[in-house]
Design a protein around this motif. Structure first.
Motif, mmCIF file in Angstrom:
data_model
loop_
_atom_site.group_PDB
_atom_site.id
_atom_site.type_symbol
_atom_site.label_atom_id
_atom_site.label_comp_id
_atom_site.label_asym_id
_atom_site.label_seq_id
_atom_site.Cartn_x
_atom_site.Cartn_y
_atom_site.Cartn_z
ATOM 1 N N TYR A 170 0.805 -1.212 0.000
ATOM 2 C CA TYR A 170 0.000 0.000 0.000
ATOM 3 C C TYR A 170 0.847 1.277 0.000
ATOM 4 N N GLY A 171 2.157 1.138 0.142
ATOM 5 C CA GLY A 171 3.007 2.330 0.171
ATOM 6 C C GLY A 171 3.194 2.872 1.578
ATOM 7 N N ARG A 172 3.619 4.119 1.632
ATOM 8 C CA ARG A 172 3.844 4.762 2.935
ATOM 9 C C ARG A 172 2.525 5.123 3.586
ATOM 10 N N ILE A 173 2.488 5.000 4.907
ATOM 11 C CA ILE A 173 1.322 5.410 5.677
ATOM 12 C C ILE A 173 1.789 6.326 6.798
ATOM 13 N N HIS A 174 0.842 7.062 7.385
ATOM 14 C CA HIS A 174 1.192 8.072 8.382
ATOM 15 C C HIS A 174 0.299 7.915 9.612
ATOM 16 N N LEU A 175 0.907 7.985 10.791
ATOM 17 C CA LEU A 175 0.170 7.829 12.041
ATOM 18 C C LEU A 175 -0.826 8.962 12.209
ATOM 19 N N TYR A 219 -3.628 8.488 14.745
ATOM 20 C CA TYR A 219 -4.188 8.441 16.103
ATOM 21 C C TYR A 219 -3.603 7.232 16.818
ATOM 22 N N TYR A 220 -3.343 7.364 18.113
ATOM 23 C CA TYR A 220 -2.930 6.189 18.879
ATOM 24 C C TYR A 220 -3.517 6.244 20.286
ATOM 25 N N GLU A 221 -3.653 5.081 20.853
ATOM 26 C CA GLU A 221 -4.162 4.947 22.221
ATOM 27 C C GLU A 221 -3.296 3.919 22.930
ATOM 28 N N ILE A 222 -2.480 4.377 23.876
ATOM 29 C CA ILE A 222 -1.555 3.498 24.564
ATOM 30 C C ILE A 222 -2.277 2.761 25.701
ATOM 31 N N ASN A 223 -2.167 1.439 25.688
ATOM 32 C CA ASN A 223 -2.724 0.600 26.749
ATOM 33 C C ASN A 223 -1.599 -0.204 27.379
ATOM 34 N N THR A 224 -1.809 -0.664 28.584
ATOM 35 C CA THR A 224 -0.803 -1.488 29.256
ATOM 36 C C THR A 224 -1.279 -2.923 29.426
ATOM 37 N N ALA A 225 -2.535 -3.094 29.821
ATOM 38 C CA ALA A 225 -3.065 -4.432 30.073
ATOM 39 C C ALA A 225 -3.476 -5.135 28.787
ATOM 40 N N GLU A 226 -3.571 -4.397 27.692
ATOM 41 C CA GLU A 226 -3.967 -4.958 26.402
ATOM 42 C C GLU A 226 -3.205 -4.222 25.313
ATOM 43 N N PRO A 227 -3.254 -4.731 24.065
ATOM 44 C CA PRO A 227 -2.502 -4.065 22.998
ATOM 45 C C PRO A 227 -2.929 -2.610 22.795
ATOM 46 N N SER A 228 -1.975 -1.764 22.465
ATOM 47 C CA SER A 228 -2.283 -0.375 22.127
ATOM 48 C C SER A 228 -2.964 -0.340 20.761
ATOM 49 N N ARG A 229 -3.658 0.766 20.477
ATOM 50 C CA ARG A 229 -4.355 0.888 19.193
ATOM 51 C C ARG A 229 -3.733 2.019 18.372
ATOM 52 N N PHE A 230 -3.656 1.789 17.054
ATOM 53 C CA PHE A 230 -3.074 2.771 16.150
ATOM 54 C C PHE A 230 -3.943 2.905 14.908
ATOM 55 N N ASN A 231 -4.132 4.124 14.456
ATOM 56 C CA ASN A 231 -4.794 4.399 13.177
ATOM 57 C C ASN A 231 -3.803 5.106 12.265
ATOM 58 N N PHE A 232 -3.729 4.648 11.030
ATOM 59 C CA PHE A 232 -2.826 5.237 10.049
ATOM 60 C C PHE A 232 -3.625 5.686 8.830
ATOM 61 N N LEU A 233 -3.098 6.698 8.158
ATOM 62 C CA LEU A 233 -3.726 7.228 6.950
ATOM 63 C C LEU A 233 -2.808 6.965 5.774
ATOM 64 N N PHE A 234 -3.372 6.439 4.680
ATOM 65 C CA PHE A 234 -2.560 6.336 3.470
ATOM 66 C C PHE A 234 -3.228 7.126 2.363
ATOM 67 N N HIS A 235 -2.417 7.661 1.426
ATOM 68 C CA HIS A 235 -2.841 8.751 0.542
ATOM 69 C C HIS A 235 -2.841 8.381 -0.931
ATOM 70 N N ARG A 236 -3.064 7.139 -1.275
ATOM 71 C CA ARG A 236 -2.982 6.799 -2.702
ATOM 72 C C ARG A 236 -3.941 7.646 -3.535
ATOM 73 N N LYS A 237 -5.179 7.751 -3.079
ATOM 74 C CA LYS A 237 -6.175 8.485 -3.859
ATOM 75 C C LYS A 237 -5.848 9.973 -3.883
ATOM 76 N N THR A 238 -5.419 10.489 -2.733
ATOM 77 C CA THR A 238 -5.079 11.902 -2.672
ATOM 78 C C THR A 238 -3.919 12.212 -3.620
ATOM 79 N N ASP A 239 -2.933 11.296 -3.703
ATOM 80 C CA ASP A 239 -1.794 11.520 -4.582
ATOM 81 C C ASP A 239 -2.226 11.585 -6.042
ATOM 82 N N ILE A 240 -3.162 10.720 -6.432
ATOM 83 C CA ILE A 240 -3.621 10.706 -7.817
ATOM 84 C C ILE A 240 -4.376 11.986 -8.134
#
Length: 549
Positions: free
Chosen positions: A107-112, A114-135
């Motif tokens: 999918y190419g490069r992606i950019h962070l 949003y994130y949510e750091i947790n300790t008792a469970e996995p942290s969550r991350f949202n990334f944005l990728f721009h293929r459509k925006t680039d076109i």
């Protein structure tokens, strides 16, 4: 050979063994993890499998539109590196597959985002990728380098004649191309600049028009269009077709229409008689023409609360767009809408013509009315209501959120007034609405700040609203006065000064983060020290008890 993405193509399929061979690894086991960080490289490579094998950890990972949502590793090994990627100049690359044992799609490069750091469970991350925006940026760049209307009309003709908006016969496209100029000529509008061949369209045979289209716009759009001379077919290039969904079609059409208007505005060829060819273009010209006539005779309309600032922030073209859209909204007030769908219809067209949502004049009463309409939709069934407004009326929701930032943001608190307006007590909906707002920005081709953390939502809402009313006095007191005092008044000087402030701010943030880390480390040390002293004291007391016994 070291890890490089020069020969890795976006949209192509790859297996781990293929990549291992390409990058010179002895075994693909080096790429076996979900998050790989090759030594001595600035790369963080994500290998994400949505449907995993049953015996593996069932991380919740998915792609929705242009946003990747994943859970971090159970051991949190890579959490901090993902968070600090932009700051450390690391590049995050994504390989994604729907099911295990399938090849990954790059999918190419992606950019962070949003994130949510947790300790008792996995942290969550949202990334944005721009293929459509680039076109779309490719289209926008090509259209901006225009000497005629030809490129925009060719693309719109292809969109209107092609099967599934992918491929069309070259003759069909050329006839549609010719029809546009013939219609203008018959309506008495300026057809083209005098030096251009299509200015004399009524005197040209079809063969000549077709030759003009092939030798000019088709040739100059060769990075985006594919002309198969032997089959007499015109289509988009494969890299465009791969992402050519409804969202992309809307992007391309809007960009073409906007540049078409801008070109005729530049050469003095606006037409208010209607064009009859493209309905959306007819409306576009008619509304623009009304504005052009009215704006000359009426300069006293009320300014947007942050317009003096906005005029500096936005380009002159953007400011012109802003004034036009204000005129349009003053004629069609949001308060006249009886339901959220009517507001959406009004805002969807207007929002496509500005760079920032805040360039539309949102009166406080309009935002309050919009909030009431959204609240009514949410009242009977909250989950279904949120799904409806985010999917069916995204422009109205975005306008409401931006308007709330303009009028009700106060002392760092954005969400409380929004919650009160919509009658919502549960705060879990904030992330959902914030995420959908970012998707709306992407779908409308609007600027998106790549801000990490939950503040990504509020930051992008405030970006599109300009300076909130509650902060205007402080802004003028601490920013404008300082600039004037330093005699920094020219646009380029202001840009340099603000850039220096940002660099200083980043340096301050780095120091602040390090100080926070050290203080946390100090607290942990003191806590452990206290626990150790307590243990030693207990042991001492036990020894005394033993002696007494």
């Amino acid at each position: 050979m070291s890890v490089s993405f020069e020969n890795v193509k976006i949209g192509k399929e790859y297996t781990r063994p293929q990549l291992a061979e390409l990058w010179g690894y002895k075994s693909y086991q080096a790429l076996a993890k979900g998050i790989v960080t090759p030594a001595e490289t600035p790369y963080i490579i994500l290998f994400i499998t949505e449907e995993k094998q049953p015996h593996l950890t069932q991380y919740q990972d998915s792609i929705d539109n242009n946003i990747l949502s994943i859970e971090g590793e159970v051991g949190h090994t890579s959490d901090q590196r993902l968070i600090d990627a932009e700051q450390n100049l690391d590049k995050i690359h994504l390989f994604y597959r729907k099911r295990h044992h399938m090849p990954f799609i790059y999918y190419g490069r992606i950019h962070l985002l949003y994130y949510e750091i947790n300790t008792a469970e996995p942290s969550r991350f949202n990334f944005l990728f721009h293929r459509k925006t680039d076109i779309t940026k490719q289209f926008e760049l090509s259209f901006s380098r225009r000497q005629a209307s030809y490129k925009m009309v060719t693309v719109l003709s292809l969109l209107d004649t092609s099967s599934s908006n992918v491929v069309s016969g070259i003759d069909e496209v050329a006839r549609k191309f010719m029809e546009f100029y013939e219609t203008r000529a018959k309506l008495g509008a300026m057809v083209e600049s005098e030096k251009m061949a299509m200015a004399r369209v009524l005197d040209l045979p079809f063969s000549k028009v077709k030759q003009v289209m092939i030798s000019n716009p088709v040739l100059y759009l060769e990075d985006l269009l594919e002309y198969d001379k032997s089959a007499n077919l015109l289509s988009f290039k494969n890299h465009v077709i791969n992402d050519l969904d409804e969202e992309m079609l809307i992007f391309i059409r809007r960009i073409a229409l906007k540049n078409l208007y801008d070109y005729y505005h530049e050469i003095g060829g606006l037409c208010d008689k209607g064009l009859g060819y493209w309905g959306q273009l007819e409306s576009y010209y008619a509304q623009r023409s009304i504005f052009e006539q009215n704006f000359e005779t009426d300069h006293e309309s009320k300014q947007h609360p942050g317009e003096p600032v906005a005029e500096k922030m936005y380009s002159s073209a953007g400011a012109h767009e802003s004034r036009y859209v204000k005129r349009l909204l003053s004629s069609y007030s949001l308060r006249e809408c009886s339901n959220i769908n009517e507001c959406e219809k009004m805002l969807e067209d207007i929002a496509g013509r500005v760079k920032f949502f805040g360039q539309i004049e949102f009166k406080k009463e309009d935002i309050d009315h919009l909030g009431n309409l959204i609240s009514t939709r949410l009242a009977s069934n909250l989950p279904a209501g949120i799904q409806y407004v985010t999917e069916k009326t995204p422009a109205a929701l975005a306008a409401f959120l931006v308007g709330q930032g303009i009028y009700y943001y106060h002392e760092g608190d954005y969400w409380t007034p929004v919650s009160n307006s919509l009658g919502l007590a549960d705060v879990n909906w904030q992330a959902k609405i914030g995420q959908e707002y970012l998707r709306t920005l992407v779908s409308f081709g609007k600027p998106v700040l790549e801000v990490s953390g939950f503040h990504a939502y509020v930051a992008n809402i405030l970006l599109h609203g300009g300076i909130p009313q509650s902060l205007l006095p402080e802004f003028f007191e601490t920013v404008i006065k300082l600039l004037v005092h330093k005699d920094v008044v020219e646009p380029e000087e202001i840009k340099r000064e603000v850039s220096e402030w940002r660099i200083e701010g980043e340096e301050y943030n780095i120091v602040a983060r390090e100080l926070f880390r050290l203080n946390k480390k100090k607290e942990d040390y003191l806590q452990k020290k206290e626990q150790s002293e307590q243990i030693l004291q207990i042991r001492k007391e036990l020894e005394q008890l033993k002696d007494e016994v």
